[in-house]
Design a protein around this motif. Structure first.
Motif, PDB file in Angstrom:
ATOM      1  N   UNK A 290      -1.256   8.088 -16.367  1.00  0.00           N
ATOM      2  CA  UNK A 290      -2.204   9.089 -15.863  1.00  0.00           C
ATOM      3  C   UNK A 290      -3.453   8.453 -15.264  1.00  0.00           C
ATOM      4  N   UNK A 291      -3.746   7.199 -15.603  1.00  0.00           N
ATOM      5  CA  UNK A 291      -4.917   6.523 -15.042  1.00  0.00           C
ATOM      6  C   UNK A 291      -4.826   6.431 -13.518  1.00  0.00           C
ATOM      7  N   UNK A 292      -3.618   6.238 -13.005  1.00  0.00           N
ATOM      8  CA  UNK A 292      -3.431   6.165 -11.559  1.00  0.00           C
ATOM      9  C   UNK A 292      -3.768   7.499 -10.916  1.00  0.00           C
ATOM     10  N   UNK A 293      -3.293   8.599 -11.506  1.00  0.00           N
ATOM     11  CA  UNK A 293      -3.582   9.922 -10.956  1.00  0.00           C
ATOM     12  C   UNK A 293      -5.073  10.230 -11.030  1.00  0.00           C
ATOM     13  N   UNK A 294      -5.706   9.904 -12.134  1.00  0.00           N
ATOM     14  CA  UNK A 294      -7.149  10.158 -12.279  1.00  0.00           C
ATOM     15  C   UNK A 294      -7.951   9.415 -11.222  1.00  0.00           C
ATOM     16  N   UNK A 295      -7.551   8.174 -10.927  1.00  0.00           N
ATOM     17  CA  UNK A 295      -8.253   7.388  -9.913  1.00  0.00           C
ATOM     18  C   UNK A 295      -8.072   7.997  -8.527  1.00  0.00           C
ATOM     19  N   UNK A 296      -6.872   8.435  -8.218  1.00  0.00           N
ATOM     20  CA  UNK A 296      -6.617   9.058  -6.923  1.00  0.00           C
ATOM     21  C   UNK A 296      -7.393  10.364  -6.778  1.00  0.00           C
ATOM     22  N   UNK A 297      -7.426  11.148  -7.845  1.00  0.00           N
ATOM     23  CA  UNK A 297      -8.173  12.412  -7.810  1.00  0.00           C
ATOM     24  C   UNK A 297      -9.664  12.144  -7.595  1.00  0.00           C
ATOM     25  N   UNK A 298     -10.183  11.106  -8.225  1.00  0.00           N
ATOM     26  CA  UNK A 298     -11.593  10.751  -8.061  1.00  0.00           C
ATOM     27  C   UNK A 298     -11.881  10.355  -6.613  1.00  0.00           C
ATOM     28  N   UNK A 299     -11.035   9.535  -6.051  1.00  0.00           N
ATOM     29  CA  UNK A 299     -11.235   9.094  -4.666  1.00  0.00           C
ATOM     30  C   UNK A 299     -11.164  10.258  -3.699  1.00  0.00           C
ATOM     31  N   UNK A 300     -10.230  11.185  -3.915  1.00  0.00           N
ATOM     32  CA  UNK A 300     -10.126  12.345  -3.025  1.00  0.00           C
ATOM     33  C   UNK A 300     -11.352  13.250  -3.164  1.00  0.00           C
ATOM     34  N   UNK A 301     -11.831  13.416  -4.379  1.00  0.00           N
ATOM     35  CA  UNK A 301     -13.015  14.244  -4.614  1.00  0.00           C
ATOM     36  C   UNK A 301     -14.229  13.641  -3.900  1.00  0.00           C
TER      37      UNK A 301
END
Length: 308
Positions: A290-301
């Protein structure tokens, strides 16, 4: 994007109960368990246009051809013709005797009179590595102010990281109404529901990470306002195991773990920034982190917040 379980109703977008959607079944892979992540397929099951697949196959063929040409070397060969000694000139007996005496007295001098055949060393042409092709410069324009996004929605798609490979146009694709409906499992009235939230347009992009271990699909929905996008996210749920998205308490996260580590697992993150609702799907081999998804979500935000 995986098909959601529920989306907010059209009658009561803020607090109304969401009708249950039809969740498309996800078939387990039937390929060899040792195989890598399968060919690009969006998490909804929506395959890329056939033209994209053909383009990828052609590019791969050209790459093989170019590599084969690069390792071809040119080896020089020595002259195969034998050396021909010159015929001796006629001399007088005294001159011959003198020459014989000279030969006897100085073998080195006699040896030096023999023609030397030059040796041609083989040469190898070392191929020069070709410089990597520069990434195409996007001409898309967009701006954000007070949470309102203007311009081409594709401009706000999360940029592909260095070394990543885009499936389809590098700038992403605008989605038709039919494609948007398919993202939500073609549930009845989905476009009417989206319309109640001021739906304007949608865009999506899919890419593979540089290490080849993950396929990422980013989908944006441009809605009528910040509050509309936020309320839409509240009613957006899926029939998968929930996970937390670090750094975004309003986001929803879901994971689908594979039955075997050789199979493909997936994660989905759902949130909004300003008047844009965004969804990120990640397909990986084995159990997703899930760390990968959290990082991607942060970058998109952050990308939606700053506009680049």
């Amino acid at each position: 994007m995986s098909a959601p379980e529920n989306v907010p109703s059209a009658a009561e977008p803020a607090n109304g109960s969401a009708p249950e959607a039809v969740v498309l079944p996800t078939a387990e892979p039937t390929a060899d368990p040792a195989a890598a992540v399968p060919a690009p397929v969006a998490a909804t099951g929506r395959r890329l246009p056939r033209a994209v697949g053909v383009a990828l196959a052609t590019a791969g063929l050209l790459a093989v051809t170019a590599t084969s040409a690069a390792v071809t070397v040119a080896v020089g060969k020595p002259d195969p013709r034998p050396a021909v000694a010159a015929a001796p000139a006629k001399t007088s007996p005294s001159a011959s005797a003198s020459a014989s005496a000279s030969v006897g007295a100085s073998p080195t001098a006699a040896a030096s009179a023999v023609p030397t055949v030059p040796t041609v060393a083989p040469t190898t042409a070392v191929p020069t590595p070709a410089a990597p092709a520069p990434r195409p410069t996007s001409t898309l324009k967009g701006s954000v102010s007070g949470g309102r996004h203007d311009g081409d929605l594709r401009y706000f798609l999360l940029p592909i990281p260095d070394g990543g490979e885009s499936y389809g146009p590098p700038d992403g694709m605008k989605l038709t109404d039919d494609e948007v409906a398919e993202l939500f499992g073609n549930q009845d009235g989905i476009m009417r529901i989206l319309g109640s939230y001021g739906y304007k347009d949608a865009a999506s992009r899919m890419y593979r990470t540089a290490d080849g271990k993950a396929e990422v699909t980013v989908t944006l929905l441009h809605l009528g306002s910040t509050s509309s996008a936020s309320e839409f996210v509240k009613g957006y749920t899926m029939k998968l195991d929930p996970i937390e998205i670090d750094g975004d308490r309003n986001a929803h996260g879901y994971v689908r773990k594979p039955k075997q580590q050789a199979y493909t697992g997936s994660m989905t993150g759902i949130s909004s920034q300003g008047d844009v609702q965004y969804t990120i799907d990640v397909d990986v081999k084995g159990t997703p982190d899930k760390a990968l998804l959290s990082e991607l979500m942060k970058r998109q935000r952050e990308w939606l917040s700053s506009g680049g």
